[in-house]
Write a protein that holds these residues in place. Sequence first.
Motif, PDB file in Angstrom:
ATOM      1  N   LEU A 104       0.826  -1.214   0.000  1.00  0.00           N
ATOM      2  CA  LEU A 104       0.000   0.000   0.000  1.00  0.00           C
ATOM      3  C   LEU A 104       0.856   1.257   0.000  1.00  0.00           C
ATOM      4  CD1 LEU A 104      -2.856  -0.707   2.581  1.00  0.00           C
ATOM      5  CD2 LEU A 104      -3.131  -0.228   0.140  1.00  0.00           C
ATOM      6  N   ALA A 105       1.901   1.242   0.810  1.00  0.00           N
ATOM      7  CA  ALA A 105       2.747   2.429   0.943  1.00  0.00           C
ATOM      8  C   ALA A 105       4.092   2.012   1.520  1.00  0.00           C
ATOM      9  CB  ALA A 105       2.089   3.470   1.840  1.00  0.00           C
ATOM     10  N   VAL A 106       5.085   2.845   1.296  1.00  0.00           N
ATOM     11  CA  VAL A 106       6.432   2.620   1.808  1.00  0.00           C
ATOM     12  C   VAL A 106       6.944   3.940   2.368  1.00  0.00           C
ATOM     13  CG1 VAL A 106       8.813   1.992   1.251  1.00  0.00           C
ATOM     14  CG2 VAL A 106       6.908   0.791   0.127  1.00  0.00           C
ATOM     15  N   VAL A 107       7.425   3.898   3.594  1.00  0.00           N
ATOM     16  CA  VAL A 107       8.006   5.084   4.224  1.00  0.00           C
ATOM     17  C   VAL A 107       9.510   4.862   4.344  1.00  0.00           C
ATOM     18  CG1 VAL A 107       8.110   6.460   6.337  1.00  0.00           C
ATOM     19  CG2 VAL A 107       5.899   5.654   5.474  1.00  0.00           C
ATOM     20  N   ASP A 108      10.260   5.553   3.499  1.00  0.00           N
ATOM     21  CA  ASP A 108      11.721   5.499   3.544  1.00  0.00           C
ATOM     22  C   ASP A 108      12.264   6.586   2.626  1.00  0.00           C
ATOM     23  OD1 ASP A 108      11.475   4.529   0.943  1.00  0.00           O
ATOM     24  OD2 ASP A 108      12.188   2.516   1.395  1.00  0.00           O
ATOM     25  N   GLY A 109      13.534   6.523   2.324  1.00  0.00           N
ATOM     26  CA  GLY A 109      14.135   7.547   1.480  1.00  0.00           C
ATOM     27  C   GLY A 109      13.640   7.531   0.051  1.00  0.00           C
ATOM     28  N   HIS A 110      13.020   6.421  -0.368  1.00  0.00           N
ATOM     29  CA  HIS A 110      12.455   6.294  -1.706  1.00  0.00           C
ATOM     30  C   HIS A 110      10.967   5.993  -1.567  1.00  0.00           C
ATOM     31  CE1 HIS A 110      16.573   6.174  -3.277  1.00  0.00           C
ATOM     32  NE2 HIS A 110      16.845   5.318  -2.309  1.00  0.00           N
ATOM     33  N   PHE A 111      10.286   6.843  -0.841  1.00  0.00           N
ATOM     34  CA  PHE A 111       8.907   6.609  -0.407  1.00  0.00           C
ATOM     35  C   PHE A 111       7.965   6.311  -1.573  1.00  0.00           C
ATOM     36  CE2 PHE A 111       9.475  11.170  -1.076  1.00  0.00           C
ATOM     37  CZ  PHE A 111       8.414  11.475  -1.915  1.00  0.00           C
ATOM     38  N   MET A 112       6.895   5.561  -1.237  1.00  0.00           N
ATOM     39  CA  MET A 112       5.826   5.257  -2.178  1.00  0.00           C
ATOM     40  C   MET A 112       4.492   5.463  -1.465  1.00  0.00           C
ATOM     41  SD  MET A 112       7.478   4.393  -4.931  1.00  0.00           S
ATOM     42  CE  MET A 112       6.216   3.645  -5.946  1.00  0.00           C
ATOM     43  N   GLY A 113       3.605   6.224  -2.075  1.00  0.00           N
ATOM     44  CA  GLY A 113       2.317   6.484  -1.466  1.00  0.00           C
ATOM     45  C   GLY A 113       1.715   7.750  -2.066  1.00  0.00           C
ATOM     46  N   PRO A 114       0.544   8.156  -1.589  1.00  0.00           N
ATOM     47  CA  PRO A 114      -0.175   7.639  -0.424  1.00  0.00           C
ATOM     48  C   PRO A 114      -0.887   6.320  -0.687  1.00  0.00           C
ATOM     49  CG  PRO A 114      -1.477   9.335  -1.491  1.00  0.00           C
ATOM     50  CD  PRO A 114      -0.158   9.305  -2.209  1.00  0.00           C
ATOM     51  N   GLY A 115      -1.323   5.720   0.448  1.00  0.00           N
ATOM     52  CA  GLY A 115      -2.010   4.447   0.367  1.00  0.00           C
ATOM     53  C   GLY A 115      -3.455   4.504   0.803  1.00  0.00           C
ATOM     54  N   MET A 116      -3.875   5.579   1.484  1.00  0.00           N
ATOM     55  CA  MET A 116      -5.235   5.650   2.010  1.00  0.00           C
ATOM     56  C   MET A 116      -5.792   7.065   1.978  1.00  0.00           C
ATOM     57  SD  MET A 116      -5.549   3.276   5.397  1.00  0.00           S
ATOM     58  CE  MET A 116      -4.748   1.682   5.515  1.00  0.00           C
ATOM     59  N   THR A 117      -7.116   7.128   1.849  1.00  0.00           N
ATOM     60  CA  THR A 117      -7.854   8.360   2.100  1.00  0.00           C
ATOM     61  C   THR A 117      -8.120   8.466   3.600  1.00  0.00           C
ATOM     62  OG1 THR A 117     -10.055   7.355   1.984  1.00  0.00           O
ATOM     63  CG2 THR A 117      -9.051   8.032  -0.094  1.00  0.00           C
ATOM     64  N   TRP A 118      -8.543   9.643   4.041  1.00  0.00           N
ATOM     65  CA  TRP A 118      -8.929   9.779   5.452  1.00  0.00           C
ATOM     66  C   TRP A 118     -10.120   8.888   5.805  1.00  0.00           C
ATOM     67  CZ3 TRP A 118      -7.240  11.165  10.034  1.00  0.00           C
ATOM     68  CH2 TRP A 118      -8.170  11.269  11.076  1.00  0.00           C
ATOM     69  N   PRO A 119     -11.207   8.830   5.012  1.00  0.00           N
ATOM     70  CA  PRO A 119     -12.309   7.928   5.374  1.00  0.00           C
ATOM     71  C   PRO A 119     -11.877   6.463   5.458  1.00  0.00           C
ATOM     72  CG  PRO A 119     -13.075   9.532   3.773  1.00  0.00           C
ATOM     73  CD  PRO A 119     -11.578   9.679   3.854  1.00  0.00           C
ATOM     74  N   GLU A 120     -10.951   6.043   4.585  1.00  0.00           N
ATOM     75  CA  GLU A 120     -10.453   4.667   4.643  1.00  0.00           C
ATOM     76  C   GLU A 120      -9.648   4.444   5.918  1.00  0.00           C
ATOM     77  OE1 GLU A 120     -10.026   3.644  -0.119  1.00  0.00           O
ATOM     78  OE2 GLU A 120      -8.329   4.521   0.956  1.00  0.00           O
ATOM     79  N   LEU A 121      -8.801   5.401   6.255  1.00  0.00           N
ATOM     80  CA  LEU A 121      -8.005   5.298   7.480  1.00  0.00           C
ATOM     81  C   LEU A 121      -8.910   5.169   8.698  1.00  0.00           C
ATOM     82  CD1 LEU A 121      -5.343   5.492   9.067  1.00  0.00           C
ATOM     83  CD2 LEU A 121      -5.501   7.977   8.878  1.00  0.00           C
ATOM     84  N   LEU A 122      -9.939   5.985   8.765  1.00  0.00           N
ATOM     85  CA  LEU A 122     -10.854   5.949   9.900  1.00  0.00           C
ATOM     86  C   LEU A 122     -11.630   4.638   9.922  1.00  0.00           C
ATOM     87  CD1 LEU A 122     -11.251   8.057  12.093  1.00  0.00           C
ATOM     88  CD2 LEU A 122     -13.283   8.861  10.886  1.00  0.00           C
ATOM     89  N   SER A 123     -12.059   4.158   8.766  1.00  0.00           N
ATOM     90  CA  SER A 123     -12.782   2.897   8.692  1.00  0.00           C
ATOM     91  C   SER A 123     -11.904   1.735   9.138  1.00  0.00           C
ATOM     92  CB  SER A 123     -13.278   2.657   7.259  1.00  0.00           C
ATOM     93  OG  SER A 123     -13.892   1.394   7.138  1.00  0.00           O
ATOM     94  N   ALA A 124     -10.658   1.696   8.651  1.00  0.00           N
ATOM     95  CA  ALA A 124      -9.739   0.629   9.032  1.00  0.00           C
ATOM     96  C   ALA A 124      -9.453   0.653  10.527  1.00  0.00           C
ATOM     97  CB  ALA A 124      -8.437   0.753   8.252  1.00  0.00           C
ATOM     98  N   ALA A 125      -9.420   1.855  11.105  1.00  0.00           N
ATOM     99  CA  ALA A 125      -9.155   1.971  12.539  1.00  0.00           C
ATOM    100  C   ALA A 125     -10.331   1.489  13.371  1.00  0.00           C
ATOM    101  CB  ALA A 125      -8.827   3.422  12.885  1.00  0.00           C
ATOM    102  N   ARG A 126     -11.530   1.802  12.939  1.00  0.00           N
ATOM    103  CA  ARG A 126     -12.716   1.569  13.774  1.00  0.00           C
ATOM    104  C   ARG A 126     -13.427   0.251  13.509  1.00  0.00           C
ATOM    105  NH1 ARG A 126     -15.270   7.747  13.653  1.00  0.00           N
ATOM    106  NH2 ARG A 126     -13.718   8.649  15.080  1.00  0.00           N
ATOM    107  N   ARG A 127     -13.146  -0.391  12.359  1.00  0.00           N
ATOM    108  CA  ARG A 127     -13.834  -1.630  12.020  1.00  0.00           C
ATOM    109  C   ARG A 127     -12.870  -2.796  12.180  1.00  0.00           C
ATOM    110  NH1 ARG A 127     -18.573  -1.010   9.185  1.00  0.00           N
ATOM    111  NH2 ARG A 127     -18.255  -2.966   8.071  1.00  0.00           N
TER     112      ARG A 127
END
Length: 232
Positions: A104-127
């Motif tokens: 979905l995403a990579v956080v480093d010196g050669h980053f890749m993303g974004p991987g999520m919208t805010w509604p998706e982030l909230l849904s993944a957190a709460r469900r």
Amino acid sequence: MLKIPGYEGGPLVQGDAYLDDPLFWPVHLGSCLRGEDAQRAAFGADWDAAMELYRTLSAEHEWPVFSVPLRSGHTIYVVYRNVADGWGVDYLIHQPAWSEAETLAVVDGHFMGPGMTWPELLSAARRSATEGIGDADARLLLLFPTLGDALLPDDAAVALTAALAALTLIEQPTDVAGMLLENQGQWAPALWRSAGGVWINDGGHSYRNPSNAFALPERRLLEISNALQGGS
């Protein structure tokens, strides 16, 4: 030893014990805490202790993994990729029918993303599913670095502030939440839209932008959209 289908590297170890350390969260969110003001607000007087924790998290002999199961049957894996001269955090998604996990995403010196919208982030957190990390605040902060959404709702800061207040020792969580939402991931906040039920974005480094040569296949994009939006 833990294994993630199709993911090479390791040794992978369960990282859940770190979640009880209030300093873990500002360390984990470090890529979104840009500038001295943000780091001072997040770490305060605990900078030295936080750097010691960072060294432990990034030690080559163990790669901490955090599993975030979704009700759809998919699991998001947060992997600390502790390669010498190649450290980073990989955000993967997998479900049992797939031969290998997708990135979905990579956080480093050669980053890749974004991987999520805010509604998706909230849904993944709460469900949450019935196993794995179930605390909604922990799930929100774990997955936050995948965010890249140019159109945030007015109440985004409320949810993020609540999570920081619950899990960290940050003295001004409202201020830090604002800084995190302003910076989001390492990439520029993207514009998202639905195309035939598939949520895609315009990010030049995103696996969820079909215009990119490295984008995920359409069938995967559709399934990931459904899973992150709370569907099956």
